[in-house]
Motif scaffolding. Structure first.
Motif, PDB file in Angstrom:
ATOM      1  N   ASP A  69       2.866  73.450   7.287  1.00 10.93           N
ATOM      2  CA  ASP A  69       3.820  74.309   6.578  1.00 10.93           C
ATOM      3  C   ASP A  69       3.168  75.576   6.066  1.00 10.93           C
ATOM      4  O   ASP A  69       3.752  76.654   6.126  1.00 10.93           O
ATOM      5  CB  ASP A  69       4.420  73.539   5.395  1.00 10.93           C
ATOM      6  CG  ASP A  69       5.288  72.418   5.861  1.00 10.93           C
ATOM      7  OD1 ASP A  69       5.151  71.320   5.313  1.00 10.93           O
ATOM      8  OD2 ASP A  69       6.077  72.661   6.780  1.00 10.93           O
ATOM      9  N   LEU A 102       2.488  78.000   8.857  1.00 11.97           N
ATOM     10  CA  LEU A 102       3.744  78.601   9.296  1.00 11.97           C
ATOM     11  C   LEU A 102       4.191  79.672   8.318  1.00 11.97           C
ATOM     12  O   LEU A 102       4.597  80.778   8.712  1.00 11.97           O
ATOM     13  CB  LEU A 102       4.806  77.503   9.398  1.00 11.97           C
ATOM     14  CG  LEU A 102       6.079  77.836  10.153  1.00 11.97           C
ATOM     15  CD1 LEU A 102       6.489  76.606  10.911  1.00 11.97           C
ATOM     16  CD2 LEU A 102       7.193  78.194   9.213  1.00 11.97           C
ATOM     17  N   TYR A 133       4.538  83.675   9.231  1.00 13.99           N
ATOM     18  CA  TYR A 133       5.817  84.329   8.960  1.00 13.99           C
ATOM     19  C   TYR A 133       5.632  85.457   7.968  1.00 13.99           C
ATOM     20  O   TYR A 133       6.241  86.530   8.086  1.00 13.99           O
ATOM     21  CB  TYR A 133       6.779  83.275   8.404  1.00 13.99           C
ATOM     22  CG  TYR A 133       8.179  83.758   8.201  1.00 13.99           C
ATOM     23  CD1 TYR A 133       8.631  84.101   6.938  1.00 13.99           C
ATOM     24  CD2 TYR A 133       9.054  83.850   9.260  1.00 13.99           C
ATOM     25  CE1 TYR A 133       9.913  84.535   6.750  1.00 13.99           C
ATOM     26  CE2 TYR A 133      10.337  84.277   9.083  1.00 13.99           C
ATOM     27  CZ  TYR A 133      10.761  84.614   7.817  1.00 13.99           C
ATOM     28  OH  TYR A 133      12.035  85.037   7.623  1.00 13.99           O
ATOM     29  N   TYR A 146       7.581  78.080   2.047  1.00  9.69           N
ATOM     30  CA  TYR A 146       6.730  77.243   2.891  1.00  9.69           C
ATOM     31  C   TYR A 146       5.298  77.216   2.407  1.00  9.69           C
ATOM     32  O   TYR A 146       4.604  76.210   2.535  1.00  9.69           O
ATOM     33  CB  TYR A 146       6.824  77.709   4.344  1.00  9.69           C
ATOM     34  CG  TYR A 146       7.943  77.008   5.047  1.00  9.69           C
ATOM     35  CD1 TYR A 146       9.249  77.451   4.931  1.00  9.69           C
ATOM     36  CD2 TYR A 146       7.696  75.875   5.779  1.00  9.69           C
ATOM     37  CE1 TYR A 146      10.273  76.773   5.532  1.00  9.69           C
ATOM     38  CE2 TYR A 146       8.716  75.192   6.398  1.00  9.69           C
ATOM     39  CZ  TYR A 146      10.006  75.638   6.263  1.00  9.69           C
ATOM     40  OH  TYR A 146      11.024  74.959   6.858  1.00  9.69           O
ATOM     41  N   GLU A 154      15.625  80.130  11.206  1.00  7.98           N
ATOM     42  CA  GLU A 154      15.587  78.931  12.070  1.00  7.98           C
ATOM     43  C   GLU A 154      14.852  79.215  13.359  1.00  7.98           C
ATOM     44  O   GLU A 154      14.006  78.446  13.811  1.00  7.98           O
ATOM     45  CB  GLU A 154      17.024  78.493  12.388  1.00  7.98           C
ATOM     46  CG  GLU A 154      17.730  77.827  11.245  1.00  7.98           C
ATOM     47  CD  GLU A 154      17.031  76.547  10.847  1.00  7.98           C
ATOM     48  OE1 GLU A 154      16.924  76.311   9.645  1.00  7.98           O
ATOM     49  OE2 GLU A 154      16.578  75.809  11.741  1.00  7.98           O
ATOM     50  N   HIS A 169      11.160  79.676  12.840  1.00  5.57           N
ATOM     51  CA  HIS A 169      10.500  78.417  12.509  1.00  5.57           C
ATOM     52  C   HIS A 169      10.057  77.701  13.775  1.00  5.57           C
ATOM     53  O   HIS A 169       8.897  77.299  13.912  1.00  5.57           O
ATOM     54  CB  HIS A 169      11.460  77.554  11.699  1.00  5.57           C
ATOM     55  CG  HIS A 169      10.923  76.210  11.360  1.00  5.57           C
ATOM     56  ND1 HIS A 169      10.339  75.923  10.148  1.00  5.57           N
ATOM     57  CD2 HIS A 169      10.844  75.069  12.076  1.00  5.57           C
ATOM     58  CE1 HIS A 169       9.945  74.668  10.126  1.00  5.57           C
ATOM     59  NE2 HIS A 169      10.241  74.123  11.285  1.00  5.57           N
ATOM     60  N   ASP A 170      10.998  77.581  14.731  1.00  5.21           N
ATOM     61  CA  ASP A 170      10.623  76.880  15.956  1.00  5.21           C
ATOM     62  C   ASP A 170       9.615  77.678  16.765  1.00  5.21           C
ATOM     63  O   ASP A 170       8.728  77.129  17.400  1.00  5.21           O
ATOM     64  CB  ASP A 170      11.871  76.627  16.814  1.00  5.21           C
ATOM     65  CG  ASP A 170      12.852  75.765  16.096  1.00  5.21           C
ATOM     66  OD1 ASP A 170      14.063  75.982  16.250  1.00  5.21           O
ATOM     67  OD2 ASP A 170      12.393  74.881  15.353  1.00  5.21           O
TER      68      ASP A 170
END
Lengths: 491, 123, 230
Positions: A330, A333, A337, A403, A476, A479-480
């Protein structure tokens, strides 16, 4: 054409720079058309490359001179690269449109040709850093960015010379430390290609030379990304340089050094080495915590808008490297981001600083009452960006903070969570201090006329504000997408 | 004797780094930067040396004989350092330009005096 | 750490063994340094040329005086006493320059067989121009190499390198793949095309480095005025 895309994203700004350099000498009015065509074509190539990489499972590869990987120079583009290149081009495109107007106000006309040549060479260097797969090619492109950066920053006049000189000295130390680190890796393996190093290093993990190489590469990159103890060059340089330059350099310069650190951690020294063999994360997360706290406290202390936003950048660098070192799925990520989110936010902040400087001529905190009353578009941009810095949903800043906090909580780094919350509070405090000067100093309300903001400068600003919101709303998908970047060892 | 090259390169690097940080004259800082970069160049080139080897140019008369690798010095390190030397020259040129501009603005090469004048002019 | 001069250290038995063994078969160039510099790692060399170009452009832009400062300085400059008084230096400089330039061109062209290449030859050519500027007045050199022409030539030098590598894109080969040039050069196969392309590319490098060196000298010495000599 699609298999030439990795070259096109680097080659088109290079040729644009050369054509501006040749044709601009004869006819000054050709500079802008060539520049617009160049940046449009390269942004389209970057978008096309991003779509190609998203569809394919394996990294896209490109070999210069048709020589296979360790013999020649190879480019390798995976999800992380493509995202960074897209980010660079979106930021450069908007910064270029902004500069079409701001360069006229700051730089004397007979230097426009050279300014734009150096501008496009800087973009070439920045893209080259992200896309390359060869450790020494990285150093050369680093130096292209740095040298064109020094020239672009020092054009700003008398106040910019001394900070740029210090930036030159410290930046050279950083790049040379990186080179020493690569030398130690080269001594033990004999190759410079990053993928080849990744294969050869696991056998010699416990040797001291690799440890020293790791330390030197890290310190060199810390200097370039302005992490807390060695951040001293950044606030002076970015607060005294011309606005057109800072709009391009500030969002991208430090973030790409963090990207290189990530690339080295994931694809040269594997995550096994960094997180398990070395096991120094505890100390480094404390360092990131201090970076965030120091950046936030300095930001409160200063009274000038440009200094405040450079210290906000120092704090944001702390978020990203802290997330990287926590080593959780997390937090990494959130860190990746946040690289993209933060560069968009920084771009908006510096565009606002340009608007304020050109139209109101001063940027101390008490002058902000004029900003809110006379510049409506700037105010909208300011509100959206500060909402993102504080971390209010649905802007991009909220998701990255969420996150990062989640990752820190799962691994037990509670001091990092405290620092993140403290930083949000200080950003809120700074923003309300701007507002306060509007509410409590309303005596001179007879000069309420609104100043006409130049269209070429407000449209990019509104675009960036929309992108910050859009990037958060489409979380979303990202995220992937980013989940595929994180190596298996960290999931 | 076996590790003399590393010791020499590291001594040069440390001297250059000390000069960049401790000296007050900005021209001496630039000279320190040049010494630091020279130390790195020496480090790279010395790791490519092979005892008893000649320059990496194949002899005209023996072009079609099989090549014995140990007879030729390592070309890769020399090429990397060609690039590093050029980059060092370019950085030094820009550094001297900026030093000259700083002198024009503040009329001194001494860091302490310049920082005094900057403090007076700022805020 | 491997000891100094060891033949089987990882550096000396890594990638460089491929270059030493195969560079002549792939490119027909005996000078291994030039072969790797201008063919295997040509992309690095292109950016290195850009570095020289950026340095020259940056120094020129920073030092060039804006128009109103120019007007103020014109009043104070005395251009007459900048002529070098010494007859010996003037004549000796003008006498030596053609030989220096010939040697510089030889170093560029003979880079395939002896130590040399674009950078080295370019610096020698630049030194010849600096010698002329030091021996006479800088205005003497400006007669045949004016400032816009110098910037134009250095840009063209980088453009020669980049455009030479652009042609393989027409055949859907990667950038800087010289073997595609065999179609345009009569009587050459793919391997010889590499050798000739290296020469063309080194000419571009030499041009940029010559103008770069002279431009850096000129800007720094005259402090942006571009009209005094030493």
């Amino acid at each position: 054409m699609t298999n030439q895309l990795p070259f096109l994203v680097v080659g088109i700004p290079l040729f644009t720079a050369l054509f501006i350099g040749i044709f601009g000498l004869f006819n000054k009015s050709l500079i802008r058309p060539i520049g617009i065509v160049g940046i449009l074509l390269s942004t389209l190539s970057a978008i096309q490359l991003f779509l190609t990489v998203t569809k394919s499972n394996v990294p896209v590869e490109y070999f210069f001179g048709n020589w296979k990987a360790p013999i020649g120079i190879a480019y390798s583009i995976d999800n992380l690269n493509a995202l960074m290149i897209l980010m660079i081009y979106v930021v450069s495109f908007l910064a270029f449109i902004y500069s079409l107007n701001s360069v006229k106000l700051e730089i004397s006309t007979n230097k426009h040709v050279h300014y734009y040549t150096l501008y496009f060479l800087l973009i070439t260097g920045l893209v080259g850093i992200t896309i390359t797969g060869d450790a020494f090619n990285l150093y050369v492109l680093f130096e292209i960015c740095a040298l064109s950066g020094y020239a672009l920053l020092a054009i700003g006049g008398k106040r910019a010379y001394l900070p740029t000189f210090y930036y030159l000295l410290i930046g050279s130390i950083g790049a040379c430390f990186y080179l020493i680190g690569v030398a130690y890796l080269f001594v033990k393996t004999g190759t410079l290609n990053m993928a080849h190093l990744f294969e050869l290093l696991p056998v010699i993990y416990f040797s001291k030379s690799i440890l020293i190489g790791f330390i030197f590469v890290n310190i060199g990159l810390f200097i370039k990304m302005a992490l807390f103890p060695v951040h001293g060059w950044m606030p002076n340089v970015y607060s005294k340089a011309p606005v057109s330059t800072t709009c391009l350099m500030a969002p991208l310069g430090t973030k790409l050094s963090i990207y290189i650190l990530m690339r080295f951690y994931f694809d040269v020294f594997s995550t096994e080495y960094v997180y398990q063999v070395l096991n120094i994360q505890y100390i480094l997360v404390w360092l990131a915590t201090f970076a965030i706290i120091a950046g936030s406290l300095y930001a409160i202390y200063h009274q000038t808008y440009r200094k405040i936003i450079t210290f906000i950048i120092v704090a944001e660098v702390g978020y990203i490297v802290g997330g990287l070192w926590i080593g959780n799925q997390d937090s990494v990520l959130g860190a990746i981001y946040h690289i993209v989110a933060d560069s968009l936010m920084t771009l908006a902040l510096f565009m606002i600083s340009g608007l304020i400087l050109f139209l109101i001529k001063k940027d101390r905190v008490e002058d902000f009452k004029q900003v809110f009353s006379k510049l409506p578009m700037t105010t909208i941009g300011l509100i959206v960006v500060f909402a993102s810095i504080v971390g209010i949903p649905p802007t991009a800043g909220f998701f990255s903070k969420f996150y990062l906090i989640k990752g820190a909580f799962l691994n037990g780094y509670y001091h990092f969570i405290v620092a993140l919350l403290l930083s949000s509070l200080t950003s809120l405090f700074i923003f309300f201090r701007f507002f306060e000067s509007y509410f409590y100093n309303k005596e001179n309300s007879d000069e309420q006329l609104q100043i006409k903001e130049p269209l070429l400068m407000t449209i990019p600003l509104i675009c960036v504000a929309v992108l910050v919101l859009g990037f958060g709303l489409s979380f979303e998908f990202w995220h992937d997408y980013i989940l595929e970047i994180i190596p298996m060892g960290l999931r | 004797m076996m590790h003399l090259n590393y010791i020499a390169a590291i001594i040069l690097m440390m001297m250059g780094l000390w000069a960049m940080l401790a000296k007050k004259n900005i021209i001496k800082k630039l000279i320190g930067m040049a010494i630091f970069q020279t130390g790195i160049i020496l480090f790279y080139i010395s790791i490519g040396a092979k005892s008893g080897s000649t320059i990496p140019i194949l002899d005209h008369h023996h072009l079609h004989d099989p090549v014995v690798v140990a007879n030729y010095a390592n070309p890769l390190t020399q090429i990397l350092m060609l690039t590093a030397i050029v980059v060092g020259v370019a950085t030094l040129g820009l550094g001297l330009t900026l030093a000259r501009k700083v002198y024009e603005t503040y009329n001194s090469f001494n860091e302490d005096e310049i920082l005094e004048k900057v403090k007076d002019a700022d805020d | 750490m491997p000891s100094w001069g060891s033949v089987d250290s990882p550096v000396n038995s890594g990638m460089s063994t491929y270059y030493i063994k195969e560079a002549y078969h792939d490119t027909k160039v005996p000078n291994l340094v030039t072969a790797v510099l201008a063919d295997y790692r040509a992309f690095d060399t292109m950016f290195e040329t850009c570095v020289v170009f950026i340095a020259m452009l940056g120094i020129f832009t920073l030092l060039k005086k804006d128009d109103e400062q120019d007007a103020a300085i014109q009043v104070n400059t005395v251009t007459n006493d900048q002529d070098n008084d010494s007859l010996i230096i003037r004549v000796a400089a003008r006498f030596m320059t053609p030989f220096i330039q010939l040697f510089g061109l030889y170093v560029i062209a003979h880079g395939h067989h002896s130590p040399g290449g674009g950078f080295q030859g370019g610096v020698i050519l630049g030194a010849s121009l600096i010698l002329l500027a030091m021996g006479n007045n800088m205005n003497y050199v400006k007669q045949f190499l004016s400032i816009p022409r110098m910037i134009l030539l250095s840009t063209i030098g980088v453009l020669i390198f980049a455009a030479w590598g652009l042609v393989p894109l027409l055949f859907n080969k990667p950038f800087l793949d010289y073997s595609s040039w065999a179609v345009f050069m009569p009587f050459t196969d793919a391997v010889m095309a590499r050798s000739h392309s290296m020469l063309a590319v080194e000419i571009g490098v030499g041009l940029t480095v010559m103008c770069g060196m002279y431009g850096i000298y000129m800007s720094l010495v005259s402090d942006g005025g571009m009209d005094k000599g030493l």
